[in-house]
Write a protein that holds these residues in place. Structure first.
Motif, short mmCIF file in Angstrom:
data_model
loop_
_atom_site.label_atom_id
_atom_site.label_comp_id
_atom_site.label_asym_id
_atom_site.label_seq_id
_atom_site.Cartn_x
_atom_site.Cartn_y
_atom_site.Cartn_z
N LEU A 6 33.62 -11.91 1.97
CA LEU A 6 34.90 -12.31 1.40
C LEU A 6 36.01 -12.15 2.43
CD1 LEU A 6 34.60 -10.46 -2.04
CD2 LEU A 6 34.02 -12.84 -1.54
N ASP A 7 36.97 -13.02 2.38
CA ASP A 7 38.11 -12.95 3.30
C ASP A 7 39.18 -12.05 2.68
OD1 ASP A 7 39.86 -13.36 5.37
OD2 ASP A 7 40.52 -15.34 4.68
N VAL A 8 38.93 -10.74 2.69
CA VAL A 8 39.85 -9.78 2.09
C VAL A 8 40.13 -8.66 3.08
CG1 VAL A 8 39.21 -10.26 -0.30
CG2 VAL A 8 37.90 -8.57 1.01
N GLU A 9 41.27 -8.02 2.90
CA GLU A 9 41.69 -6.95 3.81
C GLU A 9 40.86 -5.69 3.62
OE1 GLU A 9 45.78 -4.40 4.86
OE2 GLU A 9 45.80 -6.03 3.38
N ASN A 10 40.52 -5.40 2.38
CA ASN A 10 39.69 -4.23 2.07
C ASN A 10 38.93 -4.51 0.78
OD1 ASN A 10 41.38 -3.37 -0.29
ND2 ASN A 10 42.90 -2.97 1.31
N LEU A 11 38.13 -3.55 0.33
CA LEU A 11 37.28 -3.77 -0.84
C LEU A 11 37.73 -2.94 -2.04
CD1 LEU A 11 33.82 -3.84 0.97
CD2 LEU A 11 35.26 -5.77 0.29
N ARG A 12 39.00 -2.57 -2.09
CA ARG A 12 39.52 -1.86 -3.24
C ARG A 12 39.53 -2.79 -4.45
NH1 ARG A 12 45.02 0.62 -0.94
NH2 ARG A 12 45.21 1.32 -3.12
N LEU A 13 39.48 -2.19 -5.64
CA LEU A 13 39.38 -2.98 -6.87
C LEU A 13 40.56 -3.93 -7.01
CD1 LEU A 13 37.69 -3.44 -9.45
CD2 LEU A 13 39.13 -1.73 -10.57
N GLU A 14 41.77 -3.47 -6.72
CA GLU A 14 42.95 -4.33 -6.88
C GLU A 14 42.94 -5.49 -5.88
OE1 GLU A 14 44.49 -0.42 -4.92
OE2 GLU A 14 42.94 -1.04 -6.35
#
Length: 329
Positions: A136-144
């Motif tokens: 996934l193109d996300v900054e981190n894997l936190r729930l929010e």
């Protein structure tokens, strides 16, 4: 070889139980659960049953600034013993799912053991590890962060019910993406013991990497991997840090194929999975110094589709000494 760690996303399971707990602290058995939410989902991710309750822990509720629950709010609420029958019914036959599942699972089993009950959970899945595999193109894997990525509204972070609902909504598209990308789901077994006095204890949920290096392989080590030839069951595989896929996913596939995972590189290692052809440090570098071949993770995964059967340890007998007599001293 029976698969017990991970499974292809294309294979159907028996459904999911998405859970979230808020607690009075961080140490199971000492801190207590102050609220619990559990959602029973079909294998397609649709909610079928639910449970939510504040709980009276009998102790100080802990970090009120995090979960928003005060002692006054929890006074008169049910205890864990009051809700466990409903929880057991909801969990039965399903894979327990949570974001950082080790935390939620350890608190649930600690609470169950305090009231001398057994959770009917045989497998768990961590959505943090699942998200790592989906590229996934996300900054981190936190729930929010994952909620924002999938366009899901999060109304009350650190509220057990809201977090469970958000996670259930995240799980549905995540499962679809996993099937599209032919990703294996990080479904891991959990075990429990029944003692002679009838008391049940749940074994600790340990990281696969810590478990796999101690698992015996049922096949003899056939030696070094040779480029252009297939993998052979029993080969010892080490993983370097220089890989794109997660170590958990690679280890699941190693175990399923009948290969042996090793946490060290030595003269008996068959290959090292490493995406850097000239590593300057770590297991890849150690492998090249010993002449152990390096294989990148993409090629390794392709090789797993055509692993050749190995020689079972029970099949191997040395008959060269048959009929001879030897002195012991």
């Amino acid at each position: 070889m029976t698969r017990t760690w991970g499974r292809p996303a294309s294979e159907d399971g028996a459904g999911w139980a998405v859970v979230d707990v808020e607690t009075s602290g961080f140490r199971p058995g000492q801190a207590r659960i102050v609220s619990v939410a559990a959602l029973a989902l079909g294998d397609d991710g649709n909610v079928e049953h639910s449970l939510y309750s504040l709980l009276n822990p009998g102790v100080d509720p802990g970090p009120t600034h995090v979960h928003g629950l005060t002692a006054a709010m929890l006074e008169g609420q049910p205890t864990f013993a009051d809700v466990i029958d409903h929880l057991v019914e909801l969990l039965a036959g399903r894979t327990l799912v949570a974001h950082n599942v080790g935390f939620d699972y350890s608190f649930l089993v600690a609470e169950a053991e305090l009231v001398n009950r057994e959770l009917p959970t045989d497998s768990v899945m961590c959505t943090v590890e699942l998200a790592r595999r989906l590229d996934l193109d996300v900054e981190n894997l936190r729930l929010e962060t994952l909620a924002a990525h999938w366009g899901i509204s999060q109304m009350r972070p650190h509220d057990a019910l809201d977090d469970a609902l958000v996670l259930a909504q995240i799980l549905k598209p995540a499962l679809v993406r996993a099937r599209e990308r032919k990703v294996w789901l990080p479904v891991h077994p959990v075990t429990r013991r029944r003692w002679p006095n009838g008391f049940v204890t749940h074994d600790e949920l340990r990281p696969l990497k810590a478990v796999a290096s101690r698992l015996p392989c049922t096949y003899l080590n056939p030696g070094r991997f040779v480029a252009g030839r297939p993998l052979v069951q029993g080969m010892r595989v080490a993983l370097s840090a220089e890989v794109k896929r997660t170590h958990e996913e690679l280890i699941e596939r190693i175990l399923h194929a009948g290969l042996a995972y090793t946490d060290a590189v030595d003269s008996e290692t068959s290959l090292v999975v490493c995406n850097d052809p000239r590593p300057a440090q770590g297991k890849g570098y150690h492998g090249t110094e010993l002449g152990v071949p390096l294989v990148n993770d993409a090629d390794f995964m392709r090789c797993l589709d055509a692993v050749v059967g190995g020689t079972g340890i029970e099949e191997f007998t040395d008959t060269s000494l048959a009929g001879d007599q030897f002195a012991l001293f």
